[in-house]
Design an enzyme around this catalytic site. Structure first.
Site, mmCIF file in Angstrom:
data_model
loop_
_atom_site.group_PDB
_atom_site.id
_atom_site.type_symbol
_atom_site.label_atom_id
_atom_site.label_comp_id
_atom_site.label_asym_id
_atom_site.label_seq_id
_atom_site.Cartn_x
_atom_site.Cartn_y
_atom_site.Cartn_z
ATOM 1 N N SER A 147 0.822 -1.891 -0.043
ATOM 2 C CA SER A 147 -0.138 0.274 0.268
ATOM 3 C C SER A 147 0.594 1.214 -0.122
ATOM 4 C CB SER A 147 -0.889 -0.235 1.248
ATOM 5 O OG SER A 147 -1.753 1.227 1.454
ATOM 6 N N TYR A 160 -2.301 -0.996 10.221
ATOM 7 C CA TYR A 160 -2.851 -1.667 8.570
ATOM 8 C C TYR A 160 -1.492 -1.051 8.481
ATOM 9 C CZ TYR A 160 -4.238 -1.982 4.002
ATOM 10 O OH TYR A 160 -4.104 -2.755 2.660
#
Length: 254
Positions: A147, A160
């Site tokens: 990400s 995350y």
């Protein structure tokens, strides 16, 4: 020309969103695709049916990737399916897309939520690769979904981001380790993408304006945008690309 003809691929978390788009793209190029799902059998069957309607080959496989038992059971099922369809329990492309979202500032982060994200996003991915390696052909491809939040600080995504930072480290280390087998290992780092995971953002005008404002290109990605990059890293054209973290974010927060 079908660039992935006679190739076999496993895409985890492929029943919807980015994973589904990648599975469809690889199948479009001729690969036989195993569409992994955790719970939503209906969505996985729908993805498989769509691939077949478009002339591709695919089948669904279920597994809980948060446990070694689930991972081993998945590969046992894949061994049977691959042997029946191709004559051997071997494959060429592994796309580690399955992941658990985690949105919480540090002050509200719970041990249970972090453990669940680490179990799938980090531990599960690592042991999927471990179980895949004896089955993955030399010259194969491993692609991990990371990400852009590993580069950009979003405090509400601290847990995350931690898991995706680990994905980056695993990618670099395995690229070095698997180089002698000519297996390339790369990661894609998407930015804001219109998927179910980001439904809260795209569900209102303010959220869509926020998403558009992040990108240098003035918009946001569709899953197919990520899938095109995934196809490149799965193809022979990327044969000299390994250990790379390819950000596909439209120039987010440059």
């Amino acid at each position: 020309m079908l660039q992935l003809k006679n190739k076999t691929a496993l895409v985890t978390g492929a029943s919807r969103g980015i994973g589904r788009a990648i599975a469809e793209r690889l199948a479009q190029e001729g690969a036989l695709v195993a569409v992994h799902y955790a719970r939503n059998r209906e969505a996985a069957d729908e993805a498989v049916e769509h691939i077949r309607e478009e002339g591709g080959e695919a089948f669904a496989v279920q597994a809980d990737l948060g446990s070694m038992t689930g991972i081993r059971q998945m590969f046992e099922a894949l061994d049977r399916e691959w042997a029946e369809r191709t004559g051997e329990a071997r494959f060429d492309i592994l796309v580690n897309n399955a992941g658990v979202p985690l949105i919480s500032p540090l002050e509200e982060l719970t041990e249970q939520a972090l453990d669940e994200a680490i179990a799938v996003n980090v531990k599960g991915m690592l042991f999927v690769i471990q179980q895949a390696l004896p089955r993955l052909r030399d010259g194969g491809r491993i692609l991990n979904l990371s990400s852009a939040v590993t580069r950009i600080a979003f405090p509400d995504l601290i847990g995350y981001s931690l898991t995706k930072g680990a994905v980056n480290t695993i990618t670099l280390t395995l690229a070095k380790a698997l180089g002698p087998r000519q297996i390339t290992v790369n990661a894609i780092q998407p930015g804001m993408t219109e998927t179910d995971m980001n439904a809260a953002v795209f569900g209102n005008p303010d959220g869509r304006a926020f998403a558009a404002g992040l990108s240098a290109l003035g918009g946001w990605a569709q899953p197919e945008d990520i899938a095109d990059a995934a196809f490149f890293l799965s193809s022979a054209d990327s044969r000299w690309v390994t250990g790379q973290l390819l950000e596909v974010s439209g120039g987010t927060n440059l």
